[in-house]
Design a protein around this motif. Structure first.
Motif, PDB file in Angstrom:
ATOM      1  N   ALA A  29       0.831  -1.207   0.000  1.00 33.43           N
ATOM      2  CA  ALA A  29       0.000   0.000   0.000  1.00 33.43           C
ATOM      3  C   ALA A  29       0.864   1.255   0.000  1.00 33.43           C
ATOM      4  CB  ALA A  29      -0.940  -0.014   1.202  1.00 33.43           C
ATOM      5  N   ILE A  30       1.926   1.237   0.779  1.00 34.03           N
ATOM      6  CA  ILE A  30       2.843   2.385   0.813  1.00 34.03           C
ATOM      7  C   ILE A  30       3.489   2.579  -0.557  1.00 34.03           C
ATOM      8  CG2 ILE A  30       5.042   3.205   1.773  1.00 34.03           C
ATOM      9  CD1 ILE A  30       4.153   1.793   4.426  1.00 34.03           C
ATOM     10  N   THR A  31       3.867   1.488  -1.198  1.00 38.33           N
ATOM     11  CA  THR A  31       4.480   1.555  -2.528  1.00 38.33           C
ATOM     12  C   THR A  31       3.508   2.154  -3.537  1.00 38.33           C
ATOM     13  OG1 THR A  31       5.894  -0.330  -2.038  1.00 38.33           O
ATOM     14  CG2 THR A  31       5.523   0.167  -4.362  1.00 38.33           C
ATOM     15  N   ALA A  32       2.277   1.679  -3.532  1.00 34.82           N
ATOM     16  CA  ALA A  32       1.270   2.202  -4.467  1.00 34.82           C
ATOM     17  C   ALA A  32       0.958   3.668  -4.174  1.00 34.82           C
ATOM     18  CB  ALA A  32      -0.001   1.360  -4.394  1.00 34.82           C
ATOM     19  N   GLU A  33       0.869   4.015  -2.904  1.00 32.24           N
ATOM     20  CA  GLU A  33       0.636   5.407  -2.516  1.00 32.24           C
ATOM     21  C   GLU A  33       1.752   6.300  -3.064  1.00 32.24           C
ATOM     22  OE1 GLU A  33      -0.193   7.589   1.693  1.00 32.24           O
ATOM     23  OE2 GLU A  33       1.629   6.378   1.544  1.00 32.24           O
ATOM     24  N   GLY A  58      -1.229  15.853  -1.176  1.00 33.08           N
ATOM     25  CA  GLY A  58      -1.045  15.610   0.248  1.00 33.08           C
ATOM     26  C   GLY A  58      -2.124  14.745   0.870  1.00 33.08           C
ATOM     27  N   SER A  59      -3.224  14.550   0.151  1.00 36.51           N
ATOM     28  CA  SER A  59      -4.331  13.764   0.707  1.00 36.51           C
ATOM     29  C   SER A  59      -4.293  12.301   0.290  1.00 36.51           C
ATOM     30  CB  SER A  59      -5.667  14.370   0.265  1.00 36.51           C
ATOM     31  OG  SER A  59      -5.898  14.097  -1.104  1.00 36.51           O
ATOM     32  N   ILE A  60      -3.417  11.942  -0.634  1.00 36.71           N
ATOM     33  CA  ILE A  60      -3.359  10.557  -1.099  1.00 36.71           C
ATOM     34  C   ILE A  60      -2.861   9.683   0.047  1.00 36.71           C
ATOM     35  CG2 ILE A  60      -2.302   8.950  -2.727  1.00 36.71           C
ATOM     36  CD1 ILE A  60      -2.113  11.347  -4.680  1.00 36.71           C
ATOM     37  N   THR A  61      -3.601   8.641   0.348  1.00 34.37           N
ATOM     38  CA  THR A  61      -3.267   7.776   1.467  1.00 34.37           C
ATOM     39  C   THR A  61      -3.759   6.366   1.199  1.00 34.37           C
ATOM     40  OG1 THR A  61      -3.291   7.643   3.883  1.00 34.37           O
ATOM     41  CG2 THR A  61      -5.367   8.266   2.805  1.00 34.37           C
ATOM     42  N   TYR A  62      -3.624   5.497   2.172  1.00 36.22           N
ATOM     43  CA  TYR A  62      -4.072   4.117   2.006  1.00 36.22           C
ATOM     44  C   TYR A  62      -4.788   3.642   3.262  1.00 36.22           C
ATOM     45  CZ  TYR A  62      -0.111   2.716   4.908  1.00 36.22           C
ATOM     46  OH  TYR A  62       0.778   2.570   5.941  1.00 36.22           O
ATOM     47  N   ARG A  63      -5.533   2.585   3.096  1.00 42.29           N
ATOM     48  CA  ARG A  63      -6.158   1.877   4.214  1.00 42.29           C
ATOM     49  C   ARG A  63      -6.126   0.397   3.864  1.00 42.29           C
ATOM     50  NH1 ARG A  63     -11.573   4.159   6.218  1.00 42.29           N
ATOM     51  NH2 ARG A  63     -10.123   5.693   7.018  1.00 42.29           N
ATOM     52  N   THR A  64      -5.767  -0.428   4.830  1.00 42.16           N
ATOM     53  CA  THR A  64      -5.696  -1.869   4.587  1.00 42.16           C
ATOM     54  C   THR A  64      -6.744  -2.605   5.408  1.00 42.16           C
ATOM     55  OG1 THR A  64      -4.124  -2.362   6.350  1.00 42.16           O
ATOM     56  CG2 THR A  64      -3.203  -1.724   4.201  1.00 42.16           C
ATOM     57  N   SER A  65      -7.022  -3.839   4.989  1.00 47.39           N
ATOM     58  CA  SER A  65      -7.992  -4.665   5.700  1.00 47.39           C
ATOM     59  C   SER A  65      -7.486  -5.058   7.075  1.00 47.39           C
ATOM     60  CB  SER A  65      -8.303  -5.926   4.893  1.00 47.39           C
ATOM     61  OG  SER A  65      -7.117  -6.665   4.669  1.00 47.39           O
ATOM     62  N   GLY A  94      -7.385  -8.983   3.101  1.00 47.11           N
ATOM     63  CA  GLY A  94      -6.323  -9.001   2.102  1.00 47.11           C
ATOM     64  C   GLY A  94      -6.416  -7.873   1.097  1.00 47.11           C
ATOM     65  N   THR A  95      -7.016  -6.767   1.489  1.00 46.29           N
ATOM     66  CA  THR A  95      -7.268  -5.658   0.570  1.00 46.29           C
ATOM     67  C   THR A  95      -6.598  -4.384   1.058  1.00 46.29           C
ATOM     68  OG1 THR A  95      -9.442  -6.586   0.069  1.00 46.29           O
ATOM     69  CG2 THR A  95      -9.099  -4.304  -0.553  1.00 46.29           C
ATOM     70  N   ALA A  96      -6.114  -3.603   0.121  1.00 46.46           N
ATOM     71  CA  ALA A  96      -5.605  -2.265   0.425  1.00 46.46           C
ATOM     72  C   ALA A  96      -6.295  -1.281  -0.518  1.00 46.46           C
ATOM     73  CB  ALA A  96      -4.103  -2.202   0.238  1.00 46.46           C
ATOM     74  N   TYR A  97      -6.764  -0.193   0.026  1.00 47.03           N
ATOM     75  CA  TYR A  97      -7.349   0.876  -0.778  1.00 47.03           C
ATOM     76  C   TYR A  97      -6.365   2.031  -0.823  1.00 47.03           C
ATOM     77  CZ  TYR A  97     -11.953  -1.292  -0.667  1.00 47.03           C
ATOM     78  OH  TYR A  97     -13.004  -2.145  -0.823  1.00 47.03           O
ATOM     79  N   ILE A  98      -6.173   2.586  -2.008  1.00 47.87           N
ATOM     80  CA  ILE A  98      -5.338   3.762  -2.193  1.00 47.87           C
ATOM     81  C   ILE A  98      -6.268   4.837  -2.711  1.00 47.87           C
ATOM     82  CG2 ILE A  98      -3.281   4.713  -3.320  1.00 47.87           C
ATOM     83  CD1 ILE A  98      -2.816   2.052  -1.740  1.00 47.87           C
ATOM     84  N   GLY A  99      -6.244   5.999  -2.120  1.00 47.64           N
ATOM     85  CA  GLY A  99      -7.147   7.033  -2.602  1.00 47.64           C
ATOM     86  C   GLY A  99      -7.011   8.328  -1.843  1.00 47.64           C
ATOM     87  N   PRO A 130       4.488  -4.349 -10.450  1.00 51.45           N
ATOM     88  CA  PRO A 130       5.704  -5.175 -10.417  1.00 51.45           C
ATOM     89  C   PRO A 130       6.414  -5.121  -9.061  1.00 51.45           C
ATOM     90  CG  PRO A 130       5.690  -3.801 -12.387  1.00 51.45           C
ATOM     91  CD  PRO A 130       4.552  -3.355 -11.530  1.00 51.45           C
ATOM     92  N   LEU A 131       6.411  -3.955  -8.446  1.00 49.77           N
ATOM     93  CA  LEU A 131       7.039  -3.817  -7.130  1.00 49.77           C
ATOM     94  C   LEU A 131       6.263  -4.588  -6.073  1.00 49.77           C
ATOM     95  CD1 LEU A 131       7.768   0.009  -7.358  1.00 49.77           C
ATOM     96  CD2 LEU A 131       9.405  -1.856  -7.636  1.00 49.77           C
ATOM     97  N   ILE A 132       4.946  -4.543  -6.162  1.00 49.61           N
ATOM     98  CA  ILE A 132       4.096  -5.253  -5.206  1.00 49.61           C
ATOM     99  C   ILE A 132       4.285  -6.759  -5.331  1.00 49.61           C
ATOM    100  CG2 ILE A 132       1.684  -5.786  -4.639  1.00 49.61           C
ATOM    101  CD1 ILE A 132       1.101  -2.784  -5.292  1.00 49.61           C
ATOM    102  N   ARG A 133       4.416  -7.242  -6.550  1.00 49.08           N
ATOM    103  CA  ARG A 133       4.680  -8.677  -6.742  1.00 49.08           C
ATOM    104  C   ARG A 133       5.978  -9.088  -6.055  1.00 49.08           C
ATOM    105  NH1 ARG A 133       2.611  -8.531 -12.737  1.00 49.08           N
ATOM    106  NH2 ARG A 133       0.503  -9.292 -12.384  1.00 49.08           N
ATOM    107  N   ARG A 134       6.994  -8.246  -6.182  1.00 49.14           N
ATOM    108  CA  ARG A 134       8.279  -8.549  -5.538  1.00 49.14           C
ATOM    109  C   ARG A 134       8.158  -8.505  -4.014  1.00 49.14           C
ATOM    110  NH1 ARG A 134      10.951  -5.892 -10.224  1.00 49.14           N
ATOM    111  NH2 ARG A 134      10.726  -3.903  -9.198  1.00 49.14           N
TER     112      ARG A 134
END
Length: 144
Positions: A29-33, A58-65, A94-99, A130-134
């Motif tokens: 989630a941090i990587t995608a953010e 500055g408002s882009i963030t994440y939330r995980t399950s 198993g979910t992450a929201y980016i928004g 690709p980064l998330i897969r790694r």
């Protein structure tokens, strides 16, 4: 004759796996953010820069399950501006929201009649795959 003692370690294994999953999910989630922030700032494609005041970026963030929230979270909506946190109900496992909760984010992402789209969420998340897969391969021991 020796006695055989069987010890059930399934709960310990599951708890350990859940912790590894939480770490991998949060790191992803941090990587995608980060990739979304790079996109909105015009990193690599200066014509896509969508920053005037920096509020949206500055408002882009994440939330995980797993209950993890990004550094700008919990998302604090401004109801007077028609904003909410964009996440209603529980987050599937198993979910992450980016928004973002900024009301005009969709206009930037998809464009309007008078403004071309400057997709930052979709492109940022696609660039993070690709980064998330790694990350998952490294954390959970899969193919690299």
């Amino acid at each position: 004759m020796s006695d055989v003692i069987l010890v059930d370690k399934r709960q310990e294994f599951k708890a350990g796996f859940d912790r590894l999953l939480e770490v991998a999910l949060t790191e992803s989630a941090i990587t995608a953010e980060d990739k979304c922030v790079q996109e909105i700032s015009g990193h690599g494609v200066p014509d896509n820069k969508a920053v005037d005041t920096g509020r949206l970026m500055g408002s882009i963030t994440y939330r995980t399950s797993t209950g993890g929230d990004g550094p700008r979270a919990p998302l604090k909506p401004n109801p007077e501006a028609g904003e909410d946190d964009g996440i209603h109900g529980s987050v599937p496992s198993g979910t992450a929201y980016i928004g973002t909760n900024v009301s005009y984010a969709a206009h930037v992402e998809f464009g309007t009649k008078r403004m071309r789209p400057r997709p930052f969420t979709r492109v940022g998340c696609e660039n993070a795959v690709p980064l998330i897969r790694r990350i998952f391969a490294r954390r959970l021991g899969g193919r690299r």
